[in-house]
Design a protein around this motif. Structure first.
Motif, PDB file in Angstrom:
ATOM      1  N   THR A 116      33.707  13.753  44.220  1.00 13.53           N
ATOM      2  CA  THR A 116      33.254  14.710  43.220  1.00 13.53           C
ATOM      3  C   THR A 116      33.759  16.097  43.602  1.00 13.53           C
ATOM      4  OG1 THR A 116      31.221  15.281  44.390  1.00 13.53           O
ATOM      5  CG2 THR A 116      31.148  13.342  42.931  1.00 13.53           C
TER       6      THR A 116
ATOM      7  N   ASP B 116      33.525  12.102  39.223  1.00 13.53           N
ATOM      8  CA  ASP B 116      32.919  13.178  38.443  1.00 13.53           C
ATOM      9  C   ASP B 116      33.409  13.078  37.009  1.00 13.53           C
ATOM     10  OD1 ASP B 116      32.537  16.749  39.032  1.00 13.53           O
ATOM     11  OD2 ASP B 116      32.050  15.520  37.291  1.00 13.53           O
ATOM     12  N   ALA B 117      32.486  12.910  36.069  1.00  9.64           N
ATOM     13  CA  ALA B 117      32.872  12.758  34.660  1.00  9.64           C
ATOM     14  C   ALA B 117      33.468  14.028  34.089  1.00  9.64           C
ATOM     15  CB  ALA B 117      31.657  12.344  33.832  1.00  9.64           C
ATOM     16  N   HIS B 118      33.283  15.162  34.772  1.00  6.82           N
ATOM     17  CA  HIS B 118      33.727  16.441  34.221  1.00  6.82           C
ATOM     18  C   HIS B 118      35.008  16.923  34.906  1.00  6.82           C
ATOM     19  CE1 HIS B 118      30.005  16.651  32.038  1.00  6.82           C
ATOM     20  NE2 HIS B 118      29.329  16.449  33.158  1.00  6.82           N
TER      21      HIS B 118
ATOM     22  N   THR C 181      38.485  18.334  35.526  1.00  9.21           N
ATOM     23  CA  THR C 181      39.529  19.124  34.879  1.00  9.21           C
ATOM     24  C   THR C 181      40.527  19.530  35.953  1.00  9.21           C
ATOM     25  OG1 THR C 181      38.474  21.292  35.222  1.00  9.21           O
ATOM     26  CG2 THR C 181      37.887  20.073  33.201  1.00  9.21           C
TER      27      THR C 181
ATOM     28  N   GLY D 131      39.475  22.958  37.326  1.00  3.90           N
ATOM     29  CA  GLY D 131      38.338  22.918  38.234  1.00  3.90           C
ATOM     30  C   GLY D 131      38.682  22.278  39.565  1.00  3.90           C
TER      31      GLY D 131
END
Length: 349
Positions: free
Chosen positions: A5, A90-92, A94, A97
């Motif tokens: 993550t 981590d589903a988010h 980018t 990021g």
């Protein structure tokens, strides 16, 4: 298989570097590539990537070599204690990021989901790891420009930039050819080389803005689709027809068609944006700085992981330093090369 993550990403990057260093004794002898101001040592086992490291670079032979050195481990399970690549949990996710999280810890990195392909780099220690699930589990573009991401991070830290552009020149002066795929950039580079001009590379070149705009060679690979390959007479010229790459293009090298050895640098005097004109004769006319920036910056930034803000600043500075032109391409390779040679004579004088 562990999952990574944003929170655990820096620790995972450091863990990969430590694991690769501890497996050092399990690699065969290192391969060393001499590049502008950099000696790159790759620890890699036999195979496609080792072969690519042997022929995809233009080795530097001038005084710009070896001002510093970096080491890259090309790792996969089966080498010492190298672990299986982790997956992203981590589903988010980018790209921005991901890069920012590592940059905050003084690290650089990239993750290609389809293959669980990891690249992490510590710019302070100049050591990196490319972790793959197996010896051949790399993206199809990797052999053409191997270790491109590591070179991008290393040179970006020095204020230079790997730039997605072609080059043509004569007598040490040159033009930078910018444009998206299909604009005619690679065909223009090949046409120029076949008709007496020099080049320090197509696709990716190293640009230095200290004291002007200087382009230096890194990769030797050229590409042409089947139509361009036939139009340029490359099948007859090269003797054998090379296999098609992942883009359906033939690949070959600058030295295969260059009139002279690749020069160590070209002083760039103009930014040129080619496009397929459709007419018999080529022409070159001024173009706005905005259009030149649009042709140059997006692909160069999107294809390089991290360093996006510095990339926009760099390409903004580059387009301020150079006059920009649009090249409408004719249909005959010799005529295109002659147009560029005449243009160089006028602009560089």
């Amino acid at each position: 298989m562990p999952r990574v993550t944003l929170e655990t990403l820096p620790d995972y990057a450091r863990y990969l570097i430590t694991a690769a260093e501890e497996a050092f004794a399990h690699y065969p002898g290192p391969l060393t590539v001499r590049l502008p101001q950099l000696e790159l040592t790759a620890h890699v086992g036999p195979g496609v990537l080792a072969d690519a490291l042997g022929h995809a670079f233009v080795q530097a032979h001038d005084g710009l070599t070896a001002q510093s050195a970096c080491r890259i481990f090309i790792a996969h399970p089966g080498i010492g204690g190298i672990p299986e690549p982790a997956r992203w949990g981590d589903a988010h996710f980018t790209e921005y990021g991901f890069a920012e999280r590592l940059a905050g810890e003084g690290l650089r990195g990239h993750y290609f989901h389809d293959l669980d392909f990891w690249q992490v780099y510590d710019p302070e220690r100049r050591i990196g790891v490319q972790l793959m699930a197996s010896a051949d589990a790399f993206p199809p573009w990797e052999p053409t420009a191997p270790l491109r991401a590591f070179l991008h991070w290393e040179y970006a830290a020095r204020g230079m930039r790997l730039t997605h552009a072609g080059t043509l020149g004569a007598n040490g002066k040159g033009v930078l050819l910018a444009g998206a795929g299909g604009a005619g950039k690679s065909g223009t580079v090949a046409a120029g080389l076949l008709n007496g001009l020099d080049s320090v590379g197509d696709d990716y070149v190293l640009i230095d803005l200290a004291g002007g705009v200087t382009a230096r060679p890194l990769f030797s690979t050229l590409k042409q689709d089947a139509r361009g390959f036939a139009r340029l007479g490359l099948k007859q010229r090269l003797g054998v027809e090379s296999p098609l790459n992942w883009q359906g293009k033939h690949t070959f090298h600058i030295v295969d068609i260059a009139p002279r050895p690749v020069p160590p640098a070209l002083d760039i005097v103009a930014l040129v944006v080619p496009h397929i004109g459709g007419g018999e004769a080529s022409s070159i006319v001024p173009v706005s700085r905005r259009d030149a920036m649009i042709a140059l910056a997006p692909s160069g930034i999107m294809q390089m992981p991290g360093e996006r803000e510095s990339g926009f600043r760099f390409f903004g500075d580059l387009t301020r330093l150079l006059p920009s032109y649009r090249l409408s391409l004719g249909t005959h390779p010799g005529e295109i090369a002659g147009t560029i040679a005449d243009f160089l004579t006028r602009v560089a004088s």
